[in-house]
Design a protein around this motif. Structure first.
Motif, PDB file in Angstrom:
ATOM      1  N   LEU A  23       0.827  -1.197   0.000  1.00 42.76           N
ATOM      2  CA  LEU A  23       0.000   0.000   0.000  1.00 42.76           C
ATOM      3  C   LEU A  23       0.867   1.256   0.000  1.00 42.76           C
ATOM      4  CD1 LEU A  23      -2.685  -1.115   2.621  1.00 42.76           C
ATOM      5  CD2 LEU A  23      -2.923  -1.120   0.130  1.00 42.76           C
TER       6      LEU A  23
ATOM      7  N   ASP B 142      -7.880   3.014  -2.832  1.00 42.72           N
ATOM      8  CA  ASP B 142      -7.647   1.850  -1.977  1.00 42.72           C
ATOM      9  C   ASP B 142      -8.547   0.685  -2.398  1.00 42.72           C
ATOM     10  OD1 ASP B 142      -6.627   0.327   0.079  1.00 42.72           O
ATOM     11  OD2 ASP B 142      -7.475   1.533   1.698  1.00 42.72           O
TER      12      ASP B 142
ATOM     13  N   GLY C 180      -6.929   4.142   5.240  1.00 43.77           N
ATOM     14  CA  GLY C 180      -6.669   4.571   3.873  1.00 43.77           C
ATOM     15  C   GLY C 180      -6.313   6.049   3.791  1.00 43.77           C
TER      16      GLY C 180
ATOM     17  N   PHE D 204      -4.404   7.646   0.435  1.00 44.09           N
ATOM     18  CA  PHE D 204      -5.266   7.327  -0.697  1.00 44.09           C
ATOM     19  C   PHE D 204      -6.280   8.445  -0.942  1.00 44.09           C
ATOM     20  CE2 PHE D 204      -3.839   3.017   0.387  1.00 44.09           C
ATOM     21  CZ  PHE D 204      -3.537   2.522  -0.884  1.00 44.09           C
TER      22      PHE D 204
ATOM     23  N   LYS E 273     -11.686   5.090  -1.763  1.00 45.25           N
ATOM     24  CA  LYS E 273     -11.723   3.636  -1.614  1.00 45.25           C
ATOM     25  C   LYS E 273     -12.713   3.027  -2.603  1.00 45.25           C
ATOM     26  CE  LYS E 273     -11.718   0.164   2.056  1.00 45.25           C
ATOM     27  NZ  LYS E 273     -10.313  -0.201   1.773  1.00 45.25           N
TER      28      LYS E 273
END
Length: 297
Positions: free
Chosen positions: A178, A194, A213, A218, A221
């Motif tokens: 990630l 994400d 996240g 990010f 999502k």
């Protein structure tokens, strides 16, 4: 980044391409973006039907300011070439390619879009869901300088399958993947979304993973159910206090009395030019979210 340039991608909802009712329902949901899926969500014997349904839905329009993305099957699959041709001609905002694992694959996909006459602003998005993709993520992101590549979507379920890592509550086995993906995306100014959260009924766990996240950096999502949209939109949006502080930072640096200064005190906090840049991003996203909401999506 201005409000005109900013595009909220807090909630990116997968919709199965073979389900015409779902494709229609997506037009009324509060998701910032929808992925009309021809790959994982569609059984092999329904691929052609799904392709036709998605093309019809995109051409018909009605998605408002929502970003519309079509996920095609791999170009090496029996359906990939037909999917891509149909998707390009449908005219979505972007096309999402699964299992992109190298810069060469990005170039191949981009060249295929060019050959089909894709509009100049139609983006190429890449699913990051293989071990090789993680190890070559910097090279993949760098391909954006000469291709249509505009964003990454994390495929954490496939990463779990390929690496045999367990999807724990804190996703510790995936932290490297990630973080590496976000870092590469930011280096080359790509959007990055994400992966999905599988336990639809666990809203508390979902909210916690959304906050994680945000902490990773990010933009938003990917979602597998409309019930996840509200939490996702709330968590990935800057809150009122954050926006107010950002506006104060911008105003302070724009004050003629502070011209030429690289460090200021704003709301009692030492603030540098880098904080002004971050504040401008925050305000741009907040304004873009407000604009979407005022127009009813």
């Amino acid at each position: 980044m201005t409000a005109a340039q900013a595009r909220p991608r807090r909630s990116v909802l997968y919709m199965p391409g073979a389900n015409s009712k779902a494709l229609e329902k997506a037009k009324s949901l509060a998701a910032d973006a929808v992925i009309l899926d021809l790959e994982d969500a569609v059984a092999p014997d329904a691929k052609s039907e799904a392709r036709d349904a998605v093309v019809q839905a995109v051409k018909a329009g009605g998605y408002g300011k929502r970003e519309v993305i079509i996920r095609v099957n791999s170009l090496t699959s029996p359906w990939g070439a037909a999917d891509l041709e149909a998707a390009v001609h449908a005219g979505p905002d972007a096309i999402l390619f699964p299992k992109i694992s190298s810069a060469d694959e990005v170039r191949t996909a981009s060249e295929a879009m060019d050959a089909l006459g894709a509009a100049p602003l139609m983006g190429l998005w890449a699913m990051i869901e293989t071990p090789r993709a993680i190890l070559e993520i910097a090279q993949i992101a760098a391909a954006s300088t000469s291709t249509r590549l505009a964003g990454f979507v994390m495929g954490t379920n496939d990463l779990a399958k390929e690496t045999r890592a367990r999807q724990t509550a804190d996703r510790a086995p995936f932290h490297f993947a990630l973080a590496a993906s976000v870092t590469a995306a930011r280096l080359y100014h790509l959007a990055i979304i994400d992966g999905v959260y599988n336990d639809i009924a666990n809203s508390e766990g979902f909210e916690a993973i959304c906050w994680q996240g945000v902490e990773f950096g990010f933009d938003g999502k990917t979602l597998i159910h409309p019930s996840q949209i509200e939490i996702c939109n709330r968590v990935f949006a800057p809150d009122a206090a954050e926006v107010a502080h950002a506006r104060a930072v911008i105003a302070a640096f724009n004050d003629p009395a502070n011209a030429g200064k690289g460090v200021l005190k704003v709301d009692g906090k030492m603030t540098e030019l880098l904080h002004r840049d971050m504040a401008e991003q925050t305000v741009a996203i907040a304004d873009a979210i407000a604009a979407m909401s005022s127009d009813g999506m």
